[in-house]
Design a protein around this motif. Structure first.
Motif, short mmCIF file in Angstrom:
data_model
loop_
_atom_site.label_atom_id
_atom_site.label_comp_id
_atom_site.label_asym_id
_atom_site.label_seq_id
_atom_site.Cartn_x
_atom_site.Cartn_y
_atom_site.Cartn_z
N THR A 107 -3.51 1.88 3.73
CA THR A 107 -3.01 1.80 2.38
C THR A 107 -2.94 0.36 2.18
OG1 THR A 107 -0.73 1.64 3.09
CG2 THR A 107 -1.61 3.72 2.17
N ILE A 108 -3.33 -0.66 3.28
CA ILE A 108 -3.24 -1.90 2.92
C ILE A 108 -4.16 -2.43 2.05
CG2 ILE A 108 -3.40 -4.36 4.05
CD1 ILE A 108 -2.52 -2.73 6.52
N THR A 109 -3.74 -3.47 1.14
CA THR A 109 -4.68 -3.92 -0.09
C THR A 109 -4.99 -5.47 0.23
OG1 THR A 109 -3.07 -4.33 -1.72
CG2 THR A 109 -4.03 -2.05 -1.66
N GLY A 110 -5.83 -5.96 -0.45
CA GLY A 110 -6.29 -7.32 -0.67
C GLY A 110 -5.20 -8.21 -1.12
N ASP A 111 -4.08 -7.38 -1.89
CA ASP A 111 -2.81 -8.30 -2.42
C ASP A 111 -1.91 -8.99 -1.34
OD1 ASP A 111 -3.55 -7.53 -4.97
OD2 ASP A 111 -2.35 -5.73 -5.06
N THR A 130 -9.62 -11.14 2.31
CA THR A 130 -9.70 -9.89 1.86
C THR A 130 -10.60 -8.94 2.55
OG1 THR A 130 -8.64 -10.59 -0.38
CG2 THR A 130 -9.76 -8.55 -0.30
N ASN A 134 -9.88 -5.77 4.61
CA ASN A 134 -10.87 -4.54 4.31
C ASN A 134 -11.47 -3.82 5.49
OD1 ASN A 134 -10.16 -4.69 1.49
ND2 ASN A 134 -12.19 -5.76 0.93
N VAL A 137 -8.87 -1.86 7.19
CA VAL A 137 -8.71 -0.56 6.52
C VAL A 137 -9.88 0.28 6.75
CG1 VAL A 137 -8.53 0.32 4.01
CG2 VAL A 137 -7.08 -1.82 4.83
N ARG A 141 -9.61 4.34 8.00
CA ARG A 141 -10.01 5.13 7.23
C ARG A 141 -11.13 6.04 8.04
NH1 ARG A 141 -10.08 2.24 1.32
NH2 ARG A 141 -7.85 2.50 1.01
#
Length: 150
Positions: A107-111, A130, A134, A137, A141
């Protein structure tokens, strides 16, 4: 939606109290000082390009190794000795994501990049960092999809 890995949330909470750009830089440099490159039992130079983080100016690489419990341990290298931002983020991602529940890592995002490095980060550096997130992540996944197929 799953929560972020607990150690990542701890880092984010710590950074939320940093007010100045100088404090932020000092904290990140301190973190980068503890960077350890990938151990030789995981990978040796020259590294397989499949592990390179595309778009990272610091020439970062990411490996994910499955643990017996199905979670992942992450390993990193940053070939550019000036890549302190990438090194700092690698330390954070290793500490926060290695052994963490895959559902949380996924669930980690580039934010997260902006939370650590600020909104005034350059476009190139922001993109590279970022893409580093990714890559972590992506591995989480992939491991989740393998677990579903078994």
């Amino acid at each position: 939606m799953a929560a972020l890995p607990a150690k990542l949330q701890d880092y984010l909470d710590d950074f939320s109290f940093i007010a100045s750009r100088e404090e932020r830089a000092d904290f990140l440099i301190d973190i980068a000082d503890s960077f350890q490159p990938v151990p030789p039992d995981v990978a040796t130079k020259p590294y397989d390009e499949a592990y390179r983080v595309i778009g990272c100016e610091s020439e970062a690489f990411v490996w994910a190794v499955a643990r017996p419990d199905g979670r992942l341990n992450y390993f990193f290298d940053v070939l550019n000795p000036q890549g302190l931002s990438a090194m700092a983020l690698c330390v954070i991602l290793d500490e926060a994501c290695s052994g963490a529940p895959l559902e949380q890592v996924a669930t980690i995002t580039g934010d997260v990049v902006f939370a650590f490095f600020g909104r005034d980060i350059s476009m190139g550096k922001g993109r590279g960092l970022t893409e580093l997130i990714n890559a972590v992540v992506y591995h989480a996944r992939q491991q989740l999809s393998v677990a579903v197929q078994e």
